[in-house]
Design an enzyme around this catalytic site. Sequence first.
Site, PDB file in Angstrom:
ATOM      1  CE  LYS A  52      -4.516   0.821   0.072  1.00 37.74           C
ATOM      2  NZ  LYS A  52      -5.508   0.087  -0.739  1.00 37.74           N
ATOM      3  CG  ASP A  58      -7.389   3.525  -1.190  1.00 38.60           C
ATOM      4  OD1 ASP A  58      -7.807   4.349  -0.367  1.00 38.60           O
ATOM      5  OD2 ASP A  58      -7.515   2.291  -1.033  1.00 38.60           O
TER       6      ASP A  58
END
Length: 777
Positions: free
Chosen positions: A400, A440
């Site tokens: 991430k 995201d």
Amino acid sequence: MPPGLCAHRSHVVASGVAARSALGVARAAPRPRGQAARGRGARARAVGASSSAPAGKPKARKRRTSAPEDASGVAATGRGGSENRDSDERATSDLKIGATPSSTAAAATRRRSMPVAAAGKADAAATAGGAGTTNNGANKKSKKGVRARFPDDAGAAGGSGRASRPPSEPSAPLSPSAAGVGETSAVLKRFSHHLSAGLSLSEGEPLARAGRQSSLNAERAAADSLVAPVCDSAAEPCLGPECFGNEERCRPPSSVDLSRLAHPTSKSRRASEDEIIKRQIAALVRRIAARDPEQSEFLQAFEEVAHDLVPVFRRQPRYIKVLETIAEPERVHHFRVPWLDDNGRQQVNRGYRVQFSSALGPYKGGLRFHPTVNLSIVKFLGFEQIFKNALTGLPIGGGKGGSDFDPKGKSDAEILRFCQSFVTSLAEYIGPDQDVPAGDIGVGGREIGYMYGQYKRLTRRFEGAFTGKDPKWGGSLLRPEATGYGVVYFAQEMLRDVEGEGATLRGKRCVISGAGNVAQNCCAKLLELGATVLTMSDSSGFVYAPAGFDEELLAIVSRAKNVDRAGLKVAADRSGGRLQYCSDMPAPGAKGKGLGLKGADNGDAAPTRTRGRGRGPGDAHAAATVTGTHLHPHPRRPWGTCALDIAFPCATQNEIDLADAKALHAAGVRMVVEGANMPTTSEAARFFHSKGIAFAPGKAANAGGVAVSALEMTQNSMRLSWTREQVDEKLHEIMRSIFAMCADTAAEYGEKGNYRVGSNIAGFLKVANSVVEQGTV
């Protein structure tokens, strides 16, 4: 060989003879008179033996030079053979099962090098443990103790191989056959006990208090270190990965008795395995927290996973150490991102990329641009991504990244310059076979395009280094919709499991939080399947549709968020009164609070708690909601706004706390399906479980997005593009598979219906076994 004499007996006796031989002449040489008397006195006192010689004149010891041996090579001892017999027993008591003669000889040599007093105490301890002799005038208390230790030895006294005799009966040497049978009976019984317990001969005897404490400390150290398992088939440590997940073949070491570790000094020393495992987990959580005490979000995610894995650790405690390995990222990239705003002023933000685990494939996870992003947020997202990606069954690892850059209020030119600067720092660490970022929060198709273009300029390669691309230049159809669609597909499967095979979403009242990509596509798929969507929200508040959303209202919200980059207040204004905006923020030009609360400026007017369960779109409960009667404590959130069946939190982490959970329960919620990453706090999740509310964790329910990202990677590698119907069919199948895996794993580990536990266990086992099989990477 006398009857019953086994190979173990022969091995131990032979080892004892070898040990005595190693002592040489020094063992047979007489000590000074004073030392010999003191040594014999210590041994005599230990067994309670009294000499028949006159007082003050110690009885002379006969030193044998030879003795007849039985068929196994054991010397038959007579009255004068006590020293040799004591030596035999001391050598044997030091001998571990499977020890070599050389190690036994070394132990005997160390005893000879002891000071006189210490040697006497050691001899006394060994003799009291069953190596004593039975002489005329033996102490009754000593005899009672010896018989208590070996109640089954049928006349054997202390395991010496000599039958008990009345004190008046003269001592006589035993015949070889009698000695063999007597010694065999005693020794074999002791061997069977020690072989089954995995202990040495001396450990099998009653221990002193200090000895017991030392043994327990050793066992606790072994349990804490989680030593390698012992395979039943080979009785040797299992050092390879084949032991992980192979419960039939392998078991924990028999020398580690977990039940004895809880309270070593209390009478009730047996604690349950659960308590021991929980203590080890608590110690692990403390170690992780000590490394990064400020990373609250990551620690929350780690603790939730650790406690959900208790059923796994109960069966195989060695997995605790594997979890500790997985919890440490393989790499963390932290860099600055300088850029120029439209006024020519230099700005700087922080960029992150946490590459958590590549055990299953290249790192895969999104990029988040939001002012709240920090290392804790990125690590929590990456940690969850590991297990989410594992559940898809596709070859992708976990990672991430993101930045504390806020795209809101920025021009396209500013976002372009920031994205190019961000990728300039990140480009050398990503690639189709290394790390593949995606979108995201704050990162959509526009941002992905800017970053991918800069990556191509830097690397001069057109390759699948990003997912979420436009289908015209390498993207996959249905990728933007995949996460929201996957959430609904998972909810369908869960509804059938909870209410029966024929259950559908048609007519179900659904409350959605969020108004971004996931929430919009979740709403679209719910409308397609006939559900009634009542709310959507953003950071400023939420909109409520008393009659439910339709495609027109959804299009209004989508335009306000995706094109105008505005809030839901704009969408409510454009809806012609069909959307009612609720917030605790004052409306422009208004003196009081927003429509969510009654008029007091401080917002502390106590709302009337209406517990109606009306299902009609215009029922009194719904009407009361928008005039100030809220069941929830957070006016910007839609939880508790109206009666509902299913809640879909699709906004951000920790948006449902315990108070929100209670409000949802009061409003009649039956299922909670997470569309965001960890939107429910631990306390709220436990509350849902305690009330029988079905709960779908985000790592399983929202895995559709990363699943289609992996399908996009596949299409890029194959240089082809699948149709929308093909991708949707594959997505639906993946979500069905994920749900079945979660449900089956939960049932297998005794947590039927607990989909969070099932998802954590299923994802963890796949990653953990891969980590071990690849050499503990």
